[in-house]
Write an enzyme that holds these catalytic residues in place. Sequence first.
Site, PDB file in Angstrom:
ATOM      1  N   ASP A  21       0.835  -1.205   0.000  1.00 26.26           N
ATOM      2  CA  ASP A  21       0.000   0.000   0.000  1.00 26.26           C
ATOM      3  C   ASP A  21       0.871   1.257   0.000  1.00 26.26           C
ATOM      4  OD1 ASP A  21      -2.300   1.459   0.044  1.00 26.26           O
ATOM      5  OD2 ASP A  21      -2.736   1.140   2.163  1.00 26.26           O
ATOM      6  N   HIS A  38       2.740   3.557  -8.964  1.00 21.90           N
ATOM      7  CA  HIS A  38       2.632   2.119  -9.255  1.00 21.90           C
ATOM      8  C   HIS A  38       3.889   1.607  -9.985  1.00 21.90           C
ATOM      9  CE1 HIS A  38      -1.324   2.173  -7.661  1.00 21.90           C
ATOM     10  NE2 HIS A  38      -1.867   2.863  -8.644  1.00 21.90           N
ATOM     11  N   LEU A 132      11.142 -20.486  -4.802  1.00 22.86           N
ATOM     12  CA  LEU A 132      10.115 -19.620  -4.209  1.00 22.86           C
ATOM     13  C   LEU A 132       8.789 -19.726  -4.966  1.00 22.86           C
ATOM     14  CD1 LEU A 132       9.401 -17.049  -2.378  1.00 22.86           C
ATOM     15  CD2 LEU A 132      10.070 -15.702  -4.378  1.00 22.86           C
TER      16      LEU A 132
HETATM   17  C1  FPP Z   1      -1.657   0.220  -3.416  1.00 23.81           C
HETATM   18  O1  FPP Z   1      -1.308   1.562  -3.448  1.00 23.81           O
HETATM   19  C2  FPP Z   1      -1.277  -0.433  -4.642  1.00 23.81           C
HETATM   20  C3  FPP Z   1      -2.124  -1.058  -5.511  1.00 23.81           C
HETATM   21  C4  FPP Z   1      -3.570  -1.152  -5.318  1.00 23.81           C
HETATM   22  C5  FPP Z   1      -1.627  -1.658  -6.747  1.00 23.81           C
HETATM   23  C6  FPP Z   1      -0.366  -2.433  -6.608  1.00 23.81           C
HETATM   24  C7  FPP Z   1       0.119  -2.718  -7.939  1.00 23.81           C
HETATM   25  C8  FPP Z   1       1.406  -2.753  -8.308  1.00 23.81           C
HETATM   26  C9  FPP Z   1       2.553  -2.531  -7.394  1.00 23.81           C
HETATM   27  C10 FPP Z   1       1.719  -2.971  -9.735  1.00 23.81           C
HETATM   28  C11 FPP Z   1       1.377  -4.314 -10.352  1.00 23.81           C
HETATM   29  C12 FPP Z   1       1.856  -5.492  -9.622  1.00 23.81           C
HETATM   30  C13 FPP Z   1       2.750  -6.414 -10.033  1.00 23.81           C
HETATM   31  C14 FPP Z   1       2.867  -7.654  -9.250  1.00 23.81           C
HETATM   32  C15 FPP Z   1       3.624  -6.260 -11.179  1.00 23.81           C
HETATM   33  P1  FPP Z   1      -2.475   2.647  -3.476  1.00 23.81           P
HETATM   34  O2  FPP Z   1      -2.666   3.045  -4.894  1.00 23.81           O
HETATM   35  O3  FPP Z   1      -3.687   2.113  -2.817  1.00 23.81           O
HETATM   36  O4  FPP Z   1      -1.809   3.794  -2.651  1.00 23.81           O
HETATM   37  P2  FPP Z   1      -2.551   4.911  -1.796  1.00 23.81           P
HETATM   38  O5  FPP Z   1      -3.295   4.186  -0.700  1.00 23.81           O
HETATM   39  O6  FPP Z   1      -1.423   5.731  -1.289  1.00 23.81           O
HETATM   40  O7  FPP Z   1      -3.458   5.658  -2.721  1.00 23.81           O
END
Ligand code: FPP
Length: 235
Positions: A21, A38, A132
């Site tokens: 997060d 992201h 893994l």
């Molecule tokens: C949370 O941060 C993140 C997500 C919902 C998306 C996670 C996705 C990736 C890291 C990219 C794709 C994954 C892989 C495995 C290649 P948020 O956007 O909720 O952050 P915030 O709470 O600060 O808004």
Amino acid sequence: MTLDKQIDLTKLPKHIAIIMDGNGRWAKKRKLPRTIGHTNGVKTVKRIVELARKFNIQVLTLYAFSTENWQRPKDEVSAIMTLLKAYLKSELSNMIKNEISFRVIGDISKMSTAIQEELKTAIDKTKNLKGLVLNIALNYGARQEILMACKKLIDEGIKNPTEQDFADSLYTKGLPDPDLLIRTSGENRISNFLLWQIAYTELYITNVLWPDFKEEDFCKAIIDYQSRDRRFGGI
Ligand code: FPP
């Protein structure tokens, strides 16, 4: 890096799950679009997969996209999907080289056909690898998973299921339950992640935002986990 020396290699968690997060906040702090958050989040994914391998962790489960994340703006959803596709394309050879077995939990039938194909290829090409287990949660929601398991048991005519029958009907069939669940960016909630599987999991919440989560933070989480007295309801 001296923190890794403090890790007791005989008491490592077998399965680490992570709620990644804080990508959005990381970008906002820098006045950048959320998608850049992201993009940097993916860099952390690569680092942490490498570290999990280095420490011989058996299973790493990453919450990449929840059943609720479709509510985000279209552009953001599509940027995450593009990053996922690029990740699979660029990392598959690396996974094979490093004996990583790639798995997905969640209902991928709702994702685009192109992504489903990439996912299936990665799963298929790595399914017999013994290193893994990299388990990515995509269009995943624990309530959806629990309902799916109930329906499966009903379909199979199992009227009086045991805990093991139930566990075997979940996406995580065959995997040990997480020993450690890490959540970055300081929120104290579970957000519909692995509700059945985390019954006795140790929780570790850090204020560090996911794109900033480094080796030192990963080691801190393991060291903290190793200081816990796990009693599983006993004394
Ligand atoms: C949370 O941060 C993140 C997500 C919902 C998306 C996670 C996705 C990736 C890291 C990219 C794709 C994954 C892989 C495995 C290649 P948020 O956007 O909720 O952050 P915030 O709470 O600060 O808004």
